[in-house]
Design a protein around this motif. Sequence first.
Motif, short mmCIF file in Angstrom:
data_model
loop_
_atom_site.label_atom_id
_atom_site.label_comp_id
_atom_site.label_asym_id
_atom_site.label_seq_id
_atom_site.Cartn_x
_atom_site.Cartn_y
_atom_site.Cartn_z
N ARG A 63 0.80 -1.21 0.00
CA ARG A 63 0.00 0.00 0.00
C ARG A 63 0.84 1.26 0.00
O ARG A 63 0.36 2.32 -0.41
N ASP A 64 2.05 1.18 0.47
CA ASP A 64 2.90 2.37 0.54
C ASP A 64 3.80 2.49 -0.67
O ASP A 64 4.72 3.31 -0.69
N SER A 67 1.85 -9.03 5.56
CA SER A 67 2.12 -7.69 6.09
C SER A 67 0.97 -6.74 5.84
O SER A 67 0.86 -5.70 6.48
N ASP A 68 0.13 -7.08 4.88
CA ASP A 68 -1.02 -6.22 4.58
C ASP A 68 -2.12 -7.07 3.95
O ASP A 68 -2.24 -7.15 2.73
N LEU A 69 -2.92 -7.68 4.80
CA LEU A 69 -3.95 -8.60 4.32
C LEU A 69 -5.01 -7.89 3.49
O LEU A 69 -5.75 -8.53 2.74
N SER A 70 -5.08 -6.56 3.59
CA SER A 70 -6.09 -5.84 2.79
C SER A 70 -5.75 -5.93 1.31
O SER A 70 -6.61 -5.65 0.46
N THR A 74 -5.41 -24.66 12.85
CA THR A 74 -5.09 -23.24 12.69
C THR A 74 -3.78 -22.89 13.37
O THR A 74 -2.96 -22.15 12.82
N GLY A 81 0.99 -21.10 12.65
CA GLY A 81 2.32 -21.05 13.27
C GLY A 81 3.42 -21.31 12.26
O GLY A 81 4.43 -20.62 12.24
N ASP A 94 3.99 -18.28 10.17
CA ASP A 94 4.69 -17.24 10.92
C ASP A 94 6.20 -17.45 10.94
O ASP A 94 6.97 -16.50 10.84
N ARG A 146 -6.46 1.38 6.92
CA ARG A 146 -6.01 2.19 5.80
C ARG A 146 -7.15 2.61 4.88
O ARG A 146 -7.04 3.59 4.16
N ASP A 147 -8.22 1.86 4.90
CA ASP A 147 -9.34 2.17 4.02
C ASP A 147 -10.40 3.01 4.71
O ASP A 147 -11.51 3.16 4.18
N SER A 204 -4.52 -7.41 10.51
CA SER A 204 -5.07 -7.25 9.16
C SER A 204 -4.26 -6.25 8.34
O SER A 204 -4.35 -6.22 7.12
N ASP A 205 -3.51 -5.42 9.02
CA ASP A 205 -2.69 -4.43 8.32
C ASP A 205 -1.52 -4.04 9.20
O ASP A 205 -1.56 -3.05 9.91
N LEU A 206 -0.45 -4.82 9.11
CA LEU A 206 0.71 -4.61 9.97
C LEU A 206 1.40 -3.29 9.68
O LEU A 206 2.18 -2.80 10.50
N SER A 207 1.11 -2.68 8.53
CA SER A 207 1.75 -1.40 8.24
C SER A 207 1.25 -0.31 9.19
O SER A 207 1.87 0.74 9.30
N HIS A 227 3.96 0.22 11.57
CA HIS A 227 5.02 1.05 11.02
C HIS A 227 4.62 2.51 11.06
O HIS A 227 5.40 3.38 11.43
N LEU A 231 7.96 -6.17 18.62
CA LEU A 231 9.00 -7.19 18.61
C LEU A 231 9.59 -7.39 20.00
O LEU A 231 9.90 -8.51 20.40
N GLY A 273 2.38 -17.34 17.76
CA GLY A 273 1.74 -16.96 16.50
C GLY A 273 0.47 -17.75 16.26
O GLY A 273 -0.55 -17.19 15.84
N ASP A 282 -3.43 -16.37 15.98
CA ASP A 282 -4.25 -16.65 14.81
C ASP A 282 -5.64 -17.18 15.19
O ASP A 282 -6.64 -16.82 14.57
N THR A 283 -5.69 -18.03 16.20
CA THR A 283 -7.00 -18.58 16.57
C THR A 283 -7.93 -17.47 17.06
O THR A 283 -9.13 -17.49 16.77
N MET A 319 -9.18 -15.86 13.97
CA MET A 319 -9.98 -16.70 13.07
C MET A 319 -11.30 -17.17 13.69
O MET A 319 -12.24 -17.49 12.97
#
Lengths: 174, 174
Positions: free
Chosen positions: A25-26, A100-103, A139, A144, A147, B25-26, B100-103, B106, B115, B143, B147-148, B151
């Motif tokens: 996206r960036d 990193s960006d599921l969108s 899952t 995991g 990841d 982002r949207d 859903s949007d790790l950015s 950032h 981290l 991780g 996720d669970t 999900m």
Amino acid sequence: MGRPTDTRDRILATARELFLEKGVRDTSLQHIADRLGITKPALYYHFSSRDDLLRTIVTPMFEELEAFLAEQAGATAEELLGAYFDLAWRRRDTLVMILSDLSVLHELDLIARMLAFREGLTTILMGGAPELGARIRATVAVGGLSDTVVMFPREPYEQVRQAAVAAAIMALRG
Amino acid sequence: MGRPTDTRDRILATARELFLEKGVRDTSLQHIADRLGITKPALYYHFSSRDDLLRTIVTPMFEELEAFLAEQAGATAEELLGAYFDLAWRRRDTLVMILSDLSVLHELDLIARMLAFREGLTTILMGGAPELGARIRATVAVGGLSDTVVMFPREPYEQVRQAAVAAAIMALRG
DNA sequence: GTCTATAAGTTGATAGAC
DNA sequence: GTCTATCAACTTATAGAC
């Protein structure tokens, strides 16, 4: 589609580079053109839209995932998780881009396809239509595994694979 | 900072709603203002910037994660993973927003903080500075747990918790 | 506290010359 | 094939009236 031009391949390489560095996206078409030393309209000669460019980069992984599912119909859980790790490791650049960006998936209408793969993998892993507990364990195992590919991309393949697959198998047993 | 106004809280609620529905982002300030039936400049009376608004929504989870780490210094792996699941489950809306949007991390300069938490959790989980294999197993466990939560947010808490924590513990043992 | 009006920038995309 | 020039749409953010 069109035959692979020289420029077309350079565009793809630079796009992959930037998508990975700064996120999908960036990264604007302007950024890609600038790094390549060409102009934006030149990109449009080789790709009909930003979507087209992004799709060209991302979809091969999905085709591979689906082919993988079709092949492994009778495999054991261990073979299945090992083979999935190998595919994810080989395509880790694309995997990082997406996770990193599921969108991005939403942007390309690929969410259903991703969920279908996950469900297909779970079904083979557990056999038949599993109850909630089994789906949760799957899952943890698959999520995991993915990841580790994202978190340890520079560590030695053999070591990561051995520890990650072993952990995933244990998680699956619950 | 400022005292919680009525409008301020409604802005936060609507922003959370939209960030979750359409992604961070949207979702523009225009969208938030529209759904609330106010105008964009009104948002700026209550928050100094889009960053400020987003930060107000996201940072409480980080504070909770860090407080959690400080408390659980002597706990067993089972207690630790169970307590982490509970926190992630309670804050699952924020967790979904971020994963859903790790950015977003950032954008808010929160990557290092995330981290650091992951590393802190791994260190307590494995004890001391673990070798690669142990870090990989911890990554599968933590991780996979996360996720669970993402999900299965609508499934019954007790069932998800039981199966997910059990799977994570097994993964950790490798 | 909330509004109207607007600035200043970026984006994806196109027209048309060379 | 690649360029210059340009567009319409959108974004965050601010000035100033009420």
